[in-house]
Design a protein around this motif. Sequence first.
Motif, PDB file in Angstrom:
ATOM      1  N   SER A  32       1.108  -1.115  -0.268  1.00  0.00           N
ATOM      2  CA  SER A  32       0.192  -0.135  -0.306  1.00  0.00           C
ATOM      3  C   SER A  32       0.809   1.383   0.242  1.00  0.00           C
ATOM      4  CB  SER A  32      -0.870  -0.163   1.617  1.00  0.00           C
ATOM      5  OG  SER A  32      -1.595   1.294   1.423  1.00  0.00           O
ATOM      6  N   VAL A  33       0.178   2.303  -0.597  1.00  0.00           N
ATOM      7  CA  VAL A  33       1.343   3.771  -0.477  1.00  0.00           C
ATOM      8  C   VAL A  33       0.125   4.626   0.372  1.00  0.00           C
ATOM      9  CG1 VAL A  33       0.576   4.175  -2.491  1.00  0.00           C
ATOM     10  CG2 VAL A  33       3.209   5.259  -1.938  1.00  0.00           C
ATOM     11  N   CYS A  34       0.649   5.715   0.636  1.00  0.00           N
ATOM     12  CA  CYS A  34       0.194   6.885   1.431  1.00  0.00           C
ATOM     13  C   CYS A  34      -0.595   7.816  -0.055  1.00  0.00           C
ATOM     14  CB  CYS A  34       0.975   7.936   2.407  1.00  0.00           C
ATOM     15  SG  CYS A  34       0.283   9.038   3.170  1.00  0.00           S
ATOM     16  N   ALA A  35      -1.646   8.308  -0.129  1.00  0.00           N
ATOM     17  CA  ALA A  35      -1.729   9.091  -0.733  1.00  0.00           C
ATOM     18  C   ALA A  35      -1.044  10.494  -1.374  1.00  0.00           C
ATOM     19  CB  ALA A  35      -3.344   9.251  -0.635  1.00  0.00           C
ATOM     20  N   GLU A  36      -0.273  11.148  -0.059  1.00  0.00           N
ATOM     21  CA  GLU A  36       0.310  12.159   0.245  1.00  0.00           C
ATOM     22  C   GLU A  36       1.807  11.275  -0.249  1.00  0.00           C
ATOM     23  OE1 GLU A  36      -1.780  14.452   0.843  1.00  0.00           O
ATOM     24  OE2 GLU A  36      -3.846  13.866   1.499  1.00  0.00           O
ATOM     25  N   ALA A  37       2.392  12.661  -0.335  1.00  0.00           N
ATOM     26  CA  ALA A  37       3.804  13.065  -0.828  1.00  0.00           C
ATOM     27  C   ALA A  37       4.192  12.735   0.513  1.00  0.00           C
ATOM     28  CB  ALA A  37       4.434  13.395  -1.579  1.00  0.00           C
ATOM     29  N   GLN A  38       4.244  13.541   1.505  1.00  0.00           N
ATOM     30  CA  GLN A  38       5.029  13.604   2.809  1.00  0.00           C
ATOM     31  C   GLN A  38       3.743  14.373   3.639  1.00  0.00           C
ATOM     32  OE1 GLN A  38       8.437  15.705   2.679  1.00  0.00           O
ATOM     33  NE2 GLN A  38       7.318  17.702   2.279  1.00  0.00           N
ATOM     34  N   GLY A  39       4.785  14.072   4.969  1.00  0.00           N
ATOM     35  CA  GLY A  39       4.146  15.180   5.889  1.00  0.00           C
ATOM     36  C   GLY A  39       3.644  14.417   7.454  1.00  0.00           C
ATOM     37  N   ALA A  40       2.669  15.280   7.937  1.00  0.00           N
ATOM     38  CA  ALA A  40       2.047  14.658   9.794  1.00  0.00           C
ATOM     39  C   ALA A  40       0.650  13.294   8.932  1.00  0.00           C
ATOM     40  CB  ALA A  40       1.604  15.235  10.242  1.00  0.00           C
ATOM     41  N   PHE A  41       1.202  12.106   8.792  1.00  0.00           N
ATOM     42  CA  PHE A  41       0.659  10.943   8.134  1.00  0.00           C
ATOM     43  C   PHE A  41       0.437   9.504   9.216  1.00  0.00           C
ATOM     44  CE2 PHE A  41       0.081  13.867   4.667  1.00  0.00           C
ATOM     45  CZ  PHE A  41      -0.931  14.615   4.827  1.00  0.00           C
ATOM     46  N   THR A  42       0.634   9.973  10.157  1.00  0.00           N
ATOM     47  CA  THR A  42       0.943   8.996  11.650  1.00  0.00           C
ATOM     48  C   THR A  42       0.340   7.518  10.424  1.00  0.00           C
ATOM     49  OG1 THR A  42       0.897  10.399  13.462  1.00  0.00           O
ATOM     50  CG2 THR A  42       0.545   8.179  13.280  1.00  0.00           C
ATOM     51  N   GLY A  43       1.520   6.436  10.197  1.00  0.00           N
ATOM     52  CA  GLY A  43       1.069   4.854   9.724  1.00  0.00           C
ATOM     53  C   GLY A  43       1.342   4.677   8.851  1.00  0.00           C
ATOM     54  N   GLU A  44       1.790   6.068   7.930  1.00  0.00           N
ATOM     55  CA  GLU A  44       2.065   5.820   6.788  1.00  0.00           C
ATOM     56  C   GLU A  44       3.276   5.855   5.926  1.00  0.00           C
ATOM     57  OE1 GLU A  44      -1.025   5.938   3.986  1.00  0.00           O
ATOM     58  OE2 GLU A  44      -2.639   4.996   5.968  1.00  0.00           O
ATOM     59  N   VAL A  45       3.352   5.447   4.680  1.00  0.00           N
ATOM     60  CA  VAL A  45       4.094   5.486   4.050  1.00  0.00           C
ATOM     61  C   VAL A  45       4.503   5.725   2.619  1.00  0.00           C
ATOM     62  CG1 VAL A  45       6.097   3.260   3.099  1.00  0.00           C
ATOM     63  CG2 VAL A  45       4.871   3.482   5.508  1.00  0.00           C
ATOM     64  N   SER A  46       4.876   6.828   2.371  1.00  0.00           N
ATOM     65  CA  SER A  46       5.027   7.312   1.114  1.00  0.00           C
ATOM     66  C   SER A  46       5.837   6.384   0.098  1.00  0.00           C
ATOM     67  CB  SER A  46       5.477   8.343   1.438  1.00  0.00           C
ATOM     68  OG  SER A  46       7.297   8.302   1.603  1.00  0.00           O
ATOM     69  N   GLY A  47       5.515   6.391  -1.315  1.00  0.00           N
ATOM     70  CA  GLY A  47       5.789   6.416  -2.367  1.00  0.00           C
ATOM     71  C   GLY A  47       7.391   6.516  -1.921  1.00  0.00           C
TER      72      GLY A  47
ATOM     73  N   ARG B 125       9.910  -0.736  -7.199  1.00  0.00           N
ATOM     74  CA  ARG B 125       9.876  -1.138  -7.466  1.00  0.00           C
ATOM     75  C   ARG B 125       7.825  -0.697  -8.375  1.00  0.00           C
ATOM     76  NH1 ARG B 125      12.715  -4.557 -11.684  1.00  0.00           N
ATOM     77  NH2 ARG B 125      11.065  -4.043 -13.013  1.00  0.00           N
ATOM     78  N   TYR B 126       7.200  -0.912  -7.861  1.00  0.00           N
ATOM     79  CA  TYR B 126       6.223  -1.114  -7.735  1.00  0.00           C
ATOM     80  C   TYR B 126       5.345  -1.210  -6.160  1.00  0.00           C
ATOM     81  CZ  TYR B 126       6.882  -4.261 -12.300  1.00  0.00           C
ATOM     82  OH  TYR B 126       7.129  -4.931 -13.045  1.00  0.00           O
ATOM     83  N   VAL B 127       4.273  -1.136  -5.780  1.00  0.00           N
ATOM     84  CA  VAL B 127       3.138  -1.509  -4.869  1.00  0.00           C
ATOM     85  C   VAL B 127       1.776  -1.221  -5.293  1.00  0.00           C
ATOM     86  CG1 VAL B 127       2.726   1.325  -5.388  1.00  0.00           C
ATOM     87  CG2 VAL B 127       2.420   0.763  -2.889  1.00  0.00           C
ATOM     88  N   LEU B 128       1.656  -2.494  -4.584  1.00  0.00           N
ATOM     89  CA  LEU B 128      -0.149  -3.050  -4.600  1.00  0.00           C
ATOM     90  C   LEU B 128      -0.909  -1.355  -4.505  1.00  0.00           C
ATOM     91  CD1 LEU B 128      -0.252  -6.306  -2.663  1.00  0.00           C
ATOM     92  CD2 LEU B 128       0.235  -5.492  -5.097  1.00  0.00           C
ATOM     93  N   VAL B 129      -2.045  -1.267  -5.453  1.00  0.00           N
ATOM     94  CA  VAL B 129      -2.929   0.056  -4.450  1.00  0.00           C
ATOM     95  C   VAL B 129      -4.524  -0.493  -4.629  1.00  0.00           C
ATOM     96  CG1 VAL B 129      -3.523   2.109  -5.642  1.00  0.00           C
ATOM     97  CG2 VAL B 129      -1.632   2.107  -5.414  1.00  0.00           C
ATOM     98  N   GLY B 130      -5.669  -0.714  -3.994  1.00  0.00           N
ATOM     99  CA  GLY B 130      -6.841  -0.731  -3.665  1.00  0.00           C
ATOM    100  C   GLY B 130      -6.959  -2.249  -3.929  1.00  0.00           C
TER     101      GLY B 130
ATOM    102  N   VAL C 241     -11.713  -3.786   4.498  1.00  0.00           N
ATOM    103  CA  VAL C 241     -11.258  -3.975   5.986  1.00  0.00           C
ATOM    104  C   VAL C 241     -10.892  -2.315   6.598  1.00  0.00           C
ATOM    105  CG1 VAL C 241     -10.658  -4.749   7.924  1.00  0.00           C
ATOM    106  CG2 VAL C 241     -10.063  -6.610   5.664  1.00  0.00           C
ATOM    107  N   TYR C 242     -10.588  -0.981   5.514  1.00  0.00           N
ATOM    108  CA  TYR C 242      -9.907   0.214   5.967  1.00  0.00           C
ATOM    109  C   TYR C 242     -10.704   0.867   5.358  1.00  0.00           C
ATOM    110  CZ  TYR C 242      -6.536  -2.949   8.235  1.00  0.00           C
ATOM    111  OH  TYR C 242      -6.429  -3.414   9.005  1.00  0.00           O
ATOM    112  N   GLY C 243     -11.455   1.090   4.075  1.00  0.00           N
ATOM    113  CA  GLY C 243     -12.751   1.083   3.907  1.00  0.00           C
ATOM    114  C   GLY C 243     -12.718   2.498   2.654  1.00  0.00           C
ATOM    115  N   GLU C 244     -10.890   2.121   2.356  1.00  0.00           N
ATOM    116  CA  GLU C 244     -10.329   2.677   0.660  1.00  0.00           C
ATOM    117  C   GLU C 244     -11.699   2.571  -0.320  1.00  0.00           C
ATOM    118  OE1 GLU C 244      -6.613   1.825  -0.079  1.00  0.00           O
ATOM    119  OE2 GLU C 244      -5.351   1.776   2.230  1.00  0.00           O
ATOM    120  N   SER C 245     -11.592   3.587  -0.479  1.00  0.00           N
ATOM    121  CA  SER C 245     -12.483   4.434  -1.231  1.00  0.00           C
ATOM    122  C   SER C 245     -12.064   4.302  -2.580  1.00  0.00           C
ATOM    123  CB  SER C 245     -12.896   5.363  -1.131  1.00  0.00           C
ATOM    124  OG  SER C 245     -12.591   6.617  -1.009  1.00  0.00           O
TER     125      SER C 245
END
Length: 250
Positions: free
Chosen positions: A65-80, A89-94, A101-105
């Motif tokens: 998974s990857v955070c939708a934001e590039a950087q910043g205060a997003f506890t628990g997230e990991v950026s691209g 080189r890859y990341v699963l999305v969706g 389970v996590y309600g990603e729209s």
Amino acid sequence: MRRPLVAGNWKMHGSRADNATLVHGLLDLLQPGARADVLLCPPFVYLWETGRLVKDSDVALGGQSVCAEAQGAFTGEVSGAMLRDVGCRYVLVGHSERRQVYGESDSLVARKFVAAQASGLVPVLCVGETLDEREAGRTSSVVDRQLDAVLAVTGVGALGSAVIAYEPVWAIGTGRNATPDQAQEVHEAIRAKVAALDGTIADSVRILYGGSVKASNARELFAMPDIDGGLVGGASLKADEFAQICAAAG
Ligand code: PGA
């Protein structure tokens, strides 16, 4: 010709030691020069070590998974950029577990897709219907909706550097895979949808099947004309079985 891709989605299992044993086992078993590309997606905390272990091989690394934001205060997230930094080189999305389970729209998944590409990652966009949706005859409308959410933001050109994974939710982790004909029908529809927008991208985009892929069913699934490999969960946790699945694709 599309080069097959087999991805292992290791999910939240085992320990650091188990992870290293699995990678070593796989590196011993994978056939050098095989036709299929191999991608490993371990949990975030094992990415760095996995990357070190596969660095002299052709095996690629990806995040789950990857955070939708590039950087910043997003506890628990990991950026691209962080994923790139540890060798992904890859990341699963969706993935359906993220959606369900996590309600990603759909719109969050689209933003993650964009964030992945902006950091130079190849997104593996997962789509697929639940059992209720299939039984209600809504498979193609659900898959269309999930694809459209991304296409509306990115345009079809973005699929030129992406992978699509069709993963019927009812087949994930259940032992009940889609039959090759059921999977092919959806893969063909996805490719036709892309072809209506761009024929060249439709010919080249890899569409993986995921959902209870095993050594015993991989060959017949991968033999279908629009199935370009697999996204493998449970069976990728056993080095010998996953290596057999990779061999079935190549
Ligand atoms: P499974 O999982 O192979 O265990 O069904 C597939 C996935 O979740 O990607």
